[in-house]
Design a protein around this motif. Structure first.
Motif, mmCIF file in Angstrom:
data_model
loop_
_atom_site.group_PDB
_atom_site.id
_atom_site.type_symbol
_atom_site.label_atom_id
_atom_site.label_comp_id
_atom_site.label_asym_id
_atom_site.label_seq_id
_atom_site.Cartn_x
_atom_site.Cartn_y
_atom_site.Cartn_z
ATOM 1 N N SER A 161 17.356 -11.060 -36.763
ATOM 2 C CA SER A 161 18.648 -11.720 -36.927
ATOM 3 C C SER A 161 19.198 -12.177 -35.584
ATOM 4 C CB SER A 161 19.634 -10.764 -37.603
ATOM 5 O OG SER A 161 20.917 -11.338 -37.664
ATOM 6 N N ASN A 162 19.155 -11.289 -34.579
ATOM 7 C CA ASN A 162 19.693 -11.631 -33.270
ATOM 8 C C ASN A 162 18.924 -12.781 -32.639
ATOM 9 O OD1 ASN A 162 21.398 -9.512 -33.713
ATOM 10 N ND2 ASN A 162 20.431 -8.118 -32.258
ATOM 11 N N ASN A 163 17.577 -12.734 -32.735
ATOM 12 C CA ASN A 163 16.778 -13.802 -32.173
ATOM 13 C C ASN A 163 17.030 -15.114 -32.893
ATOM 14 O OD1 ASN A 163 15.632 -12.126 -30.289
ATOM 15 N ND2 ASN A 163 13.780 -11.719 -31.452
ATOM 16 N N SER A 164 17.175 -15.047 -34.223
ATOM 17 C CA SER A 164 17.454 -16.255 -35.008
ATOM 18 C C SER A 164 18.802 -16.846 -34.615
ATOM 19 C CB SER A 164 17.444 -15.920 -36.499
ATOM 20 O OG SER A 164 16.183 -15.472 -36.911
ATOM 21 N N LEU A 165 19.794 -15.992 -34.407
ATOM 22 C CA LEU A 165 21.116 -16.477 -34.006
ATOM 23 C C LEU A 165 21.047 -17.136 -32.636
ATOM 24 C CD1 LEU A 165 24.159 -16.749 -34.353
ATOM 25 C CD2 LEU A 165 24.399 -14.406 -33.477
ATOM 26 N N SER A 166 20.385 -16.492 -31.685
ATOM 27 C CA SER A 166 20.279 -17.060 -30.340
ATOM 28 C C SER A 166 19.601 -18.423 -30.363
ATOM 29 C CB SER A 166 19.508 -16.106 -29.424
ATOM 30 O OG SER A 166 20.227 -14.919 -29.207
ATOM 31 N N LEU A 167 18.526 -18.526 -31.148
ATOM 32 C CA LEU A 167 17.816 -19.796 -31.232
ATOM 33 C C LEU A 167 18.651 -20.874 -31.908
ATOM 34 C CD1 LEU A 167 14.242 -18.533 -32.190
ATOM 35 C CD2 LEU A 167 14.931 -19.586 -30.030
ATOM 36 N N ALA A 168 19.349 -20.482 -32.987
ATOM 37 C CA ALA A 168 20.177 -21.454 -33.709
ATOM 38 C C ALA A 168 21.336 -21.942 -32.856
ATOM 39 C CB ALA A 168 20.703 -20.819 -35.000
ATOM 40 N N ALA A 169 21.851 -21.054 -31.996
ATOM 41 C CA ALA A 169 23.058 -21.381 -31.229
ATOM 42 C C ALA A 169 22.762 -22.008 -29.872
ATOM 43 C CB ALA A 169 23.888 -20.102 -31.031
ATOM 44 N N GLN A 170 21.544 -21.847 -29.376
ATOM 45 C CA GLN A 170 21.232 -22.172 -27.990
ATOM 46 C C GLN A 170 21.629 -23.590 -27.582
ATOM 47 O OE1 GLN A 170 17.081 -21.708 -27.012
ATOM 48 N NE2 GLN A 170 17.493 -21.453 -24.848
ATOM 49 N N ALA A 171 21.164 -24.571 -28.301
ATOM 50 C CA ALA A 171 21.405 -25.964 -27.903
ATOM 51 C C ALA A 171 22.885 -26.317 -27.978
ATOM 52 C CB ALA A 171 20.591 -26.904 -28.793
ATOM 53 N N SER A 172 23.556 -25.898 -29.036
ATOM 54 C CA SER A 172 24.969 -26.235 -29.215
ATOM 55 C C SER A 172 25.848 -25.558 -28.164
ATOM 56 C CB SER A 172 25.443 -25.832 -30.614
ATOM 57 O OG SER A 172 24.760 -26.574 -31.603
ATOM 58 N N LEU A 173 25.536 -24.304 -27.826
ATOM 59 C CA LEU A 173 26.339 -23.599 -26.822
ATOM 60 C C LEU A 173 26.082 -24.156 -25.426
ATOM 61 C CD1 LEU A 173 26.247 -19.879 -28.014
ATOM 62 C CD2 LEU A 173 27.892 -21.683 -28.537
ATOM 63 N N PHE A 174 24.861 -24.565 -25.159
ATOM 64 C CA PHE A 174 24.543 -25.188 -23.875
ATOM 65 C C PHE A 174 25.315 -26.500 -23.727
ATOM 66 C CE2 PHE A 174 21.868 -27.688 -20.963
ATOM 67 C CZ PHE A 174 21.716 -26.791 -19.918
ATOM 68 N N GLU A 175 25.335 -27.280 -24.794
ATOM 69 C CA GLU A 175 26.088 -28.548 -24.782
ATOM 70 C C GLU A 175 27.586 -28.282 -24.630
ATOM 71 O OE1 GLU A 175 26.831 -32.425 -27.711
ATOM 72 O OE2 GLU A 175 25.211 -31.007 -28.128
ATOM 73 N N LEU A 176 28.076 -27.241 -25.319
ATOM 74 C CA LEU A 176 29.494 -26.884 -25.233
ATOM 75 C C LEU A 176 29.864 -26.493 -23.810
ATOM 76 C CD1 LEU A 176 32.215 -26.193 -26.629
ATOM 77 C CD2 LEU A 176 31.272 -23.911 -27.090
ATOM 78 N N ARG A 177 29.047 -25.643 -23.189
ATOM 79 C CA ARG A 177 29.320 -25.212 -21.817
ATOM 80 C C ARG A 177 29.353 -26.402 -20.862
ATOM 81 N NH1 ARG A 177 25.834 -22.935 -18.005
ATOM 82 N NH2 ARG A 177 24.578 -24.775 -18.532
ATOM 83 N N ASN A 178 28.405 -27.318 -21.016
ATOM 84 C CA ASN A 178 28.359 -28.485 -20.140
ATOM 85 C C ASN A 178 29.550 -29.410 -20.358
ATOM 86 O OD1 ASN A 178 25.997 -27.539 -19.073
ATOM 87 N ND2 ASN A 178 24.661 -28.929 -20.227
ATOM 88 N N ASP A 179 30.025 -29.470 -21.596
ATOM 89 C CA ASP A 179 31.157 -30.335 -21.935
ATOM 90 C C ASP A 179 32.458 -29.804 -21.344
ATOM 91 O OD1 ASP A 179 32.884 -32.186 -23.119
ATOM 92 O OD2 ASP A 179 33.000 -31.033 -24.980
ATOM 93 N N ILE A 180 32.736 -28.524 -21.557
ATOM 94 C CA ILE A 180 34.035 -27.971 -21.138
ATOM 95 C C ILE A 180 33.984 -27.316 -19.756
ATOM 96 C CG2 ILE A 180 34.809 -27.595 -23.506
ATOM 97 C CD1 ILE A 180 34.067 -24.677 -23.144
#
Length: 251
Positions: A81-100
């Motif tokens: 579950s944790n690995n699946s969450l990290s993989l699912a979230a990785q790209a969106s959170l990276f984009e979010l961090r770069n945006d804000i």
């Protein structure tokens, strides 16, 4: 290379026993374990009894053979579950961090605490104190309050009744009624706001990752208070909700 000194030889013996049980083509008996492991039979028996008590192994009474216990299913599910969450979230959170250009954290719910499983640092000069694998309270963090907002009324009441609200800062909410009102507001808005409740002079906005009646975790945008005003918070909310929608679509 210097040999690493390990603590707790009984743990190493227990690991050897569980490894053997896991790899055996036929579930072993005590005699099989004693014959194939460099551990005395009495020691193996003591370790087996302890492992069985902890649900790490189980013994079938009819043939006295040992199997891995159901607890490993729970651990495997948690890791997956944790690995699946990290993989699912990785790209969106990276984009979010770069945006804000502020720190973004990803956490999960574990034993009524938040466990941080990923952190994307702000590119700006001020770094915030939090570490991957670290633990935070549900009641004092935006990650935690976002997940508490996903609890049903019975679960939330149980949490509030059994959790001492110990202040971490002057802003930590320690009144159960006020905390419940804050969680209710987070439930209505779809995000949780934390202003210096977990760490002084830090503002966080937390977004739950809740789908099909399951709390996968939460992520937060975190920044020093001096860099944040009401307009900035609204920008965090807008960008965070976009990332939230993207992640949930992958879960």
């Amino acid at each position: 290379m210097t040999e690493q000194k390990l603590y707790g030889t009984v743990l190493l013996k227990a690991a050897d026993i569980m490894d053997y049980i896991a790899q055996a083509t036929v579930a072993p008996t005590l005699a099989d374990l004693a014959e194939n492991l460099n551990i005395s039979k009495p020691t193996i028996l003591k370790i087996l009894r302890t492992l069985e008590y902890c649900d790490y192994i189980t013994m079938q009474e009819n043939d006295k053979r040992y199997y891995l216990g159901v607890k490993f299913l729970k651990y495997a599910d948690s890791v997956t579950s944790n690995n699946s969450l990290s993989l699912a979230a990785q790209a969106s959170l990276f984009e979010l961090r770069n945006d804000i250009e502020e720190t973004v954290n990803l956490g999960i719910l574990q034993s009524n605490s938040v466990i941080l499983i990923n952190k994307l640092e702000s590119p700006q000069s001020i770094k915030l104190v939090s570490t991957i694998g670290g633990k935070m309270n549900l009641y004092s963090s935006s990650l935690g309050k976002a997940m508490l907002a996903c609890f049903n009324e019975e679960q939330l009441a149980s949490y509030l009744n059994h959790t001492p609200l110990i202040p971490l800062t002057a802003n930590t909410i320690t009144d159960k009624g006020l905390l419940k009102a804050d969680i209710d507001l987070a439930r209505q808005k779809g995000y949780a706001l934390e202003k210096g409740e977990n760490e002084p002079d830090v503002i966080c906005v937390g977004f739950p990752l809740f789908k099909n009646n399951r709390i996968y975790g939460a992520f937060s945008i975190t920044a020093p208070a001096y860099r944040v005003n009401d307009e900035k918070i609204q920008r965090f909310v807008q960008a965070g909700k976009i990332a939230q929608s993207q992640i949930l679509s992958k879960l």
